[in-house]
Design an enzyme around this catalytic site. Structure first.
Site, PDB file in Angstrom:
ATOM      1  N   GLY A   1       0.886  -1.056  -0.159  1.00  0.00           N
ATOM      2  CA  GLY A   1      -0.127  -0.099   0.039  1.00  0.00           C
ATOM      3  C   GLY A   1       0.703   1.168   0.093  1.00  0.00           C
ATOM      4  O   GLY A   1       2.112   1.169   0.221  1.00  0.00           O
TER       5      GLY A   1
ATOM      6  N   VAL B   1       0.996   3.901   2.041  1.00  0.00           N
ATOM      7  CA  VAL B   1       1.665   4.014   3.467  1.00  0.00           C
ATOM      8  C   VAL B   1       2.695   3.250   3.816  1.00  0.00           C
ATOM      9  O   VAL B   1       3.684   3.238   4.120  1.00  0.00           O
ATOM     10  CB  VAL B   1       0.552   4.442   4.472  1.00  0.00           C
ATOM     11  CG1 VAL B   1       1.229   4.720   5.893  1.00  0.00           C
ATOM     12  CG2 VAL B   1      -0.485   5.458   4.280  1.00  0.00           C
TER      13      VAL B   1
ATOM     14  N   TYR C   1      -8.814  -2.567   3.779  1.00  0.00           N
ATOM     15  CA  TYR C   1      -9.784  -2.375   2.715  1.00  0.00           C
ATOM     16  C   TYR C   1     -10.114  -0.963   2.434  1.00  0.00           C
ATOM     17  O   TYR C   1     -10.903  -0.324   3.192  1.00  0.00           O
ATOM     18  CB  TYR C   1     -10.972  -3.252   2.941  1.00  0.00           C
ATOM     19  CG  TYR C   1     -11.831  -3.522   2.172  1.00  0.00           C
ATOM     20  CD1 TYR C   1     -12.225  -4.884   1.676  1.00  0.00           C
ATOM     21  CD2 TYR C   1     -12.593  -2.610   1.317  1.00  0.00           C
ATOM     22  CE1 TYR C   1     -13.020  -5.452   0.617  1.00  0.00           C
ATOM     23  CE2 TYR C   1     -13.354  -3.052   0.210  1.00  0.00           C
ATOM     24  CZ  TYR C   1     -13.392  -4.388   0.000  1.00  0.00           C
ATOM     25  OH  TYR C   1     -14.403  -4.544  -1.168  1.00  0.00           O
ATOM     26  N   THR C   2      -9.549  -0.824   1.220  1.00  0.00           N
ATOM     27  CA  THR C   2      -9.793   0.726   0.927  1.00  0.00           C
ATOM     28  C   THR C   2     -10.394   1.111  -0.271  1.00  0.00           C
ATOM     29  O   THR C   2     -10.413   1.867  -0.640  1.00  0.00           O
ATOM     30  CB  THR C   2      -8.048   1.381   0.805  1.00  0.00           C
ATOM     31  OG1 THR C   2      -7.513   0.597  -0.221  1.00  0.00           O
ATOM     32  CG2 THR C   2      -7.304   1.404   2.269  1.00  0.00           C
TER      33      THR C   2
ATOM     34  N   THR D   1      -9.670   7.163   8.868  1.00  0.00           N
ATOM     35  CA  THR D   1      -9.769   8.112   7.684  1.00  0.00           C
ATOM     36  C   THR D   1     -10.844   9.188   8.242  1.00  0.00           C
ATOM     37  O   THR D   1     -11.711   9.151   9.228  1.00  0.00           O
ATOM     38  CB  THR D   1     -10.669   7.316   6.834  1.00  0.00           C
ATOM     39  OG1 THR D   1     -11.147   8.135   5.696  1.00  0.00           O
ATOM     40  CG2 THR D   1     -11.665   6.361   7.244  1.00  0.00           C
ATOM     41  N   ASP D   2     -10.835  10.405   7.462  1.00  0.00           N
ATOM     42  CA  ASP D   2     -11.839  11.491   7.638  1.00  0.00           C
ATOM     43  C   ASP D   2     -13.074  10.931   7.251  1.00  0.00           C
ATOM     44  O   ASP D   2     -14.190  11.725   7.642  1.00  0.00           O
ATOM     45  CB  ASP D   2     -11.435  12.542   6.684  1.00  0.00           C
ATOM     46  CG  ASP D   2     -11.371  12.214   5.306  1.00  0.00           C
ATOM     47  OD1 ASP D   2     -10.850  11.263   4.830  1.00  0.00           O
ATOM     48  OD2 ASP D   2     -11.618  13.004   4.409  1.00  0.00           O
TER      49      ASP D   2
ATOM     50  N   TYR E   1     -17.289   1.697   3.974  1.00  0.00           N
ATOM     51  CA  TYR E   1     -16.031   1.804   4.399  1.00  0.00           C
ATOM     52  C   TYR E   1     -15.963   2.577   5.509  1.00  0.00           C
ATOM     53  O   TYR E   1     -15.117   2.209   6.492  1.00  0.00           O
ATOM     54  CB  TYR E   1     -15.421   2.737   3.074  1.00  0.00           C
ATOM     55  CG  TYR E   1     -13.888   3.063   3.235  1.00  0.00           C
ATOM     56  CD1 TYR E   1     -12.831   2.092   3.422  1.00  0.00           C
ATOM     57  CD2 TYR E   1     -13.691   4.539   3.607  1.00  0.00           C
ATOM     58  CE1 TYR E   1     -11.543   2.447   3.755  1.00  0.00           C
ATOM     59  CE2 TYR E   1     -12.370   4.737   3.710  1.00  0.00           C
ATOM     60  CZ  TYR E   1     -11.203   3.690   3.985  1.00  0.00           C
ATOM     61  OH  TYR E   1     -10.064   4.278   4.099  1.00  0.00           O
TER      62      TYR E   1
END
Ligand SMILES: NC(=O)c1ccc[n+]([C@@H]2O[C@H](COP(=O)([O-])OP(=O)(O)OC[C@H]3O[C@@H](n4cnc5c(N)ncnc54)[C@H](OP(=O)(O)O)[C@@H]3O)[C@@H](O)[C@H]2O)c1
Length: 300
Positions: A12, A14, A63-64, A103-104, A127
């Site tokens: 990924g 990051v 899981y993005t 996440t935002d 998500y």
């Protein structure tokens, strides 16, 4: 003495930046790929922590696929919530600290000011809901867990907005980009550098320390996706940058709803760690330069 780190995820955005920068720090990182530990299997992930006995665990797998998650709820929930929870429990048993990313998209995006860590959440998508469940479970399972919420992550690798905009511009396609969703772009490199620089402190801080709990990390400056696109193209092409037409979210329907304003307030991070993320344009300029130096890498 080097901090022993177990990192989940190798491919990924990051994860790659963590591995790329790690040699600059006094750290001993073991990183496990999906082939070694699949997050569909929480017990396998917990067993990996038990076996490695690390001082710090970094959860850089997730899981993005935001839209796909709408129809793949069960797997998204397992990968984003159940497995991170199992890892955090195993870390707590092993005496390890944990860094987990969120996440935002845990927010509804209807707050006029930037979101602070203790603002009410209200995910609009599967998500976002799975990531919220994950951060709650990680914090509840391990008292020495740092959850870093971040937003609009980009880098020179993987699939991301910077690379997509540069490809569309190169192909001469007309650019129409959403101009009513706002947030803070974040370079994976900056996020990874922050985590690695704090690893000794995280590994050495007992539970109850201020470094644990939820913090926001995002590069400085709020923009819309269109503003972001214009910034990327100006950095890459200067005055030759093509026009980017504004469109509304409603003109680009997607399976998952996104927050209209997920802008994260990073004041807590600055107070706790004494670190101020730099402006997103400075960070993105480095990505654009890296891609220009490796034209084949920008073909994705
Ligand atoms: N990207 C963003 O804009 C964004 C924004 C806010 C927060 N975040 C959060 O930041 C963190 C890092 O995101 P990123 O952008 O680096 O993600 P990414 O580039 O999409 O990478 C996701 C990583 O997770 C791995 N993965 C996916 N499913 C897996 C499974 N079942 N088992 C094991 N590994 C699996 C992928 O492996 P494969 O290569 O094998 O698929 C990949 O290494 C995530 O927690 C994400 O939720 C990201």
């Amino acid at each position: 003495m080097s901090v022993r780190i177990l990192q989940f995820g190798t491919t990924g955005q990051v994860a790659r930046e963590l591995l790329r920068q790690a040699p600059s720090y006094d750290l001993a990182i073991t990183a496990l790929s999906r082939a070694e530990v699949d997050f569909a299997d929480p017990e396998a992930a917990a067993a990996a922590v038990e076996q490695a006995r690390p001082e710090l665990v970094i959860v850089a797998a997730a899981y993005t696929a935001v839209d796909q998650a709408e129809t793949d709820r069960e797997l998204a929930y397992t990968v984003n919530a159940e497995t991170p929870a199992a890892i955090a429990q195993a870390a707590a048993r092993a005496g390890a600290a944990v860094v987990h990313f969120s996440t935002d998209y845990v927010f509804a995006g209807d707050k006029p000011e930037p979101y602070r860590e203790d603002d009410p959440t209200g995910p609009l998508s599967v998500y976002g809901a799975t990531k919220l469940a994950g951060e709650l479970a990680v914090v509840a399972s391990c008292p020495r867990a740092l959850v870093l919420r971040t937003s609009w992550v980009v880098s020179a690798h993987g699939r991301n907005f910077v690379k997509t905009m540069l490809r569309l511009a190169r192909e001469g396609q007309p650019l129409r980009v959403v101009d009513d969703q706002f947030g803070r772009p974040t370079a994976a490199a900056d996020l990874a550098g922050f985590v690695l620089s704090q690893a000794p402190r995280l590994a050495g801080t007992p539970s109850g320390g201020p470094v644990f709990g939820v913090h926001h990390f995002a590069n400085a400056g709020e923009t819309s996706w269109r503003g972001f696109a214009q910034g990327v193209l100006a950095l890459a092409m200067g005055p030759a940058a093509p026009q980017v037409a504004p469109i509304a979210t409603a003109e680009r329907p997607a399976p998952a709803r996104r927050p209209l304003r997920g802008t994260l307030d990073t004041g807590k991070l600055e107070r706790t760690f004494g670190v101020t993320p730099r402006p997103w344009r400075d960070a993105v300029a480095e990505i654009v330069a890296e891609l220009a130096a490796q034209p084949q890498a920008s073909a994705a």
